[in-house]
Design an enzyme around this catalytic site. Sequence first.
Site, PDB file in Angstrom:
ATOM      1  N   HIS A 354       0.799  -1.226   0.000  1.00 56.63           N
ATOM      2  CA  HIS A 354       0.000   0.000   0.000  1.00 56.63           C
ATOM      3  C   HIS A 354       0.833   1.278   0.000  1.00 56.63           C
ATOM      4  CE1 HIS A 354      -4.118  -1.586   0.654  1.00 56.63           C
ATOM      5  NE2 HIS A 354      -3.507  -2.576   1.290  1.00 56.63           N
ATOM      6  N   LYS A 545      -9.246  12.957   4.725  1.00 56.40           N
ATOM      7  CA  LYS A 545      -8.279  11.857   4.709  1.00 56.40           C
ATOM      8  C   LYS A 545      -7.282  12.069   5.846  1.00 56.40           C
ATOM      9  CE  LYS A 545      -7.468  12.901   0.423  1.00 56.40           C
ATOM     10  NZ  LYS A 545      -7.645  11.593  -0.198  1.00 56.40           N
ATOM     11  N   ARG A 546      -6.477  11.077   6.103  1.00 57.16           N
ATOM     12  CA  ARG A 546      -5.452  11.189   7.141  1.00 57.16           C
ATOM     13  C   ARG A 546      -4.609  12.433   6.899  1.00 57.16           C
ATOM     14  NH1 ARG A 546      -0.462   8.365   6.819  1.00 57.16           N
ATOM     15  NH2 ARG A 546      -1.381   7.235   5.066  1.00 57.16           N
ATOM     16  N   LYS A 551      -0.228  14.015   1.495  1.00 50.20           N
ATOM     17  CA  LYS A 551      -1.610  14.231   1.049  1.00 50.20           C
ATOM     18  C   LYS A 551      -1.912  15.718   0.837  1.00 50.20           C
ATOM     19  CE  LYS A 551      -3.281   9.944   3.143  1.00 50.20           C
ATOM     20  NZ  LYS A 551      -3.741   9.234   1.942  1.00 50.20           N
ATOM     21  N   THR A 651      -9.291   5.554  -1.897  1.00 55.15           N
ATOM     22  CA  THR A 651     -10.665   5.072  -2.097  1.00 55.15           C
ATOM     23  C   THR A 651     -11.666   6.182  -1.798  1.00 55.15           C
ATOM     24  OG1 THR A 651     -10.638   4.149   0.155  1.00 55.15           O
ATOM     25  CG2 THR A 651     -10.193   2.636  -1.673  1.00 55.15           C
ATOM     26  N   LYS A 655     -15.433   7.148  -3.505  1.00 54.67           N
ATOM     27  CA  LYS A 655     -16.674   7.392  -2.768  1.00 54.67           C
ATOM     28  C   LYS A 655     -17.272   8.745  -3.140  1.00 54.67           C
ATOM     29  CE  LYS A 655     -14.580   4.838   0.990  1.00 54.67           C
ATOM     30  NZ  LYS A 655     -13.708   5.015   2.159  1.00 54.67           N
TER      31      LYS A 655
END
Length: 809
Positions: A354, A545-546, A551, A651, A655
Amino acid sequence: MSTNDDTGLIAGFEAALRRELAQGGTPPTAAIAMRAAATAARETLMARWAAAQAHDRAREDGAVRRVHYLSMEFLIGRSLGNAIAALGLDRPLRALLAGHGLSLPEVLEGEADAALGNGGLGRLAACFLDSFAELGLPSFGYGLRYRYGMFAQRVHDGQQVEVPDDWMRDGNPWEIARPEAQYLVGFGGRVEVEGDRRRWLPAEYLVACAHDLVVPAHHSPHVSTLRLWEARAVGTIDFEAFRRGNHADAGRALEDADTLNWVLYPDDSTHAGRVLRLKQEAFLVSASLQDLVERHLAERGTLDGLSARNAIHLNDTHPALAPAELMRLLVDEHGLAWEAAWAVVHDAVSYTNHTLMPEALETWPLQMFGELLPRHLEIVYEINARFLADVRQRFPEDADMARRVSLIDEDGERRVRMAALAIVASHKINGVSALHSELMVQTIFADQARLYPERFHNVTNGVTPRRWLMQANPELATLIDGAIGDGWRRDLDRLAALRGAAADPAFADGLAAAKRRNKERLARLVRERIGLVVDVDSLFDVQAKRIHEYKRQLLNLVQVVARYQAIVDGAPLQPRTVFIAGKAASAYHQAKLIIRLAHDIARVIDNDPRSSARLKLVFVPDYGVGIAETLVPAADLSEQISTAGTEASGTGNMKFALNGALTIGTWDGANIEMAQAMGEDNMFVFGLRADGVAELKARGYDPSACIQRDPVLARAVAAIAGGEFSPGEPQRYRRITDELQRRDGYLLMADFGAYMQAQERVDALFGTPGDWTGRVVANIAAMGEFSSDRTVREYVARVWRPVQAGSTR
């Protein structure tokens, strides 16, 4: 088959619900009703579970293997809504609750999120459980029964504060204790030689006790199983110590065992935290594999055919001890020869990677590993010796290859490389998006791909449409039913039939109405939990998200500052509400500082009358599945802005798009495949691509030059650095801005100009609602291939299929 017309099921549920309500007092509260409904639904689900297990046991050799999915995380969220929907009990439950003055939404809201995961890794595992059930796949998910999960996030004075997430405070009505499934798991001690065999004598034992959660299919009676392990002490209290009044020592063993269950990912900045994390991983792996072996022996009476009937899948490196533990069980406990045991391991084990970040590939100090797991270290050494002998024989011209691929990192502090162990043992290794899988064999696993090119492949992630459209967005789901029928609920590829619906005014109006009501629902949540009022007519821009530097929540915040400055200067920009949600790891100080910056920026914007009507920044605390089910359907714009080449898949991007949000994103992870499916023009793509990132870094990247060339960027960074958002502490964010100007490891400054241009395109399109709706429809229609059902089918076809006789995979 559908269960919606099963009157016997409904009658049994109603009787069980009345029985449970009668025990809880009159009138029942929402909490009592939630537990009663869960208990009543569980009765039906357990009957289905027993039938599914009997069916799985009776499968013929050569049929699909039973999958054992090992993961440290299963972010399943709340279970009642999913169970009620799967059993077709929504309508009778609403009627029964109304008779007691209760509504279904308030009862569902009373259930705590199961704190068994953190982010995308755990949510993916939960989606797989749903698809295992929907596809009727024989399976067990294996995880740990965390008492407090990772942590609950609170915000005090703009700063993240971690507190225990006591999600099981009132019990968990969904779990079923399995006292017949208990196994001893050892730690420490020594290894003795007995003839030609080795025997591990652990210094400490814990008992692994199984607790099951069942996940139902929506279109068949099948259910899948999540088996969670709880650690308990072997004995009870030291009664003599207790009698002497030494109460703490009397219960020491109980407390030590209980500690293992407390928290997901204990802080590994301390030696004690690292030991606890390794113990958790070893505990998960040993209990799960002992359970697998015992079940196989009970069904077949012999170890023959173990790998032909069972697949073991490693969700990232956390369960990568599995090959060593299975070798220990087969060789030490059951007397198999090394070669025969290794053949079983290789045919059974597969691994999903991952990450592309070398620092995220788990390693363990050799001394710690050996002290805690001495026999496993011996087995790792033996695996490595045989493996490296093969490497040297196959690649004699590359003298350094053995060092690069060794399971033991000999540079600096000697460490066990868990990803290397997983790769050597597995017959298949996959990435989770096309770009990730391509880069995986070009970068971090390039040598291993030379050794085993046939093992590496791609399986792009997916999400379950049951949770992330049918349940989270029922109004949109019903609208789609009216346009193309309900066949998409069983086969998401049928969403492609929506492509012509953008031209239907009634569908477009229904889509807009569903989105507005979802935005109103999110606005209520924000008002109730945070005390902010947001404009539902503004563009809802969401990054959930985290919190992590790669990110790039910080890129989003710099853009918000630039937007704020433009509005103050009089620019007529579209009204926008920017939502950021996510947790920072407790020891990740830079990520926590980014959260504080978000709150400081939000405070200034909200208190400035020049901007407050046109711009809001909202940090949504304690993000989890429950909040996501409100946040995702309400989003107009989905922020997927990681540095190209760093996000394995994502993911959340799926969504959001499935629920009608347009994506602004980099050419990274599954964004690429989504853009290819819907047409790149239907996504706001910006920024450097992975090859451009590599080229820029190789050439020598100077972020300060990017800042100097862009007056908008320079002004925004200067405002943060100069304390405009922290006037009481002007230097508060110099650590952030100094990093941006000197190193900027994730190239925020390089991508800022392109990001701003993409945001301008967003504003322009949102100002023409008809064109925006057309893009939304194109997004939804293209999401069929991003179902976790498709993902699981690919795993079954390529990874978990039965082993063929004579296979040399």
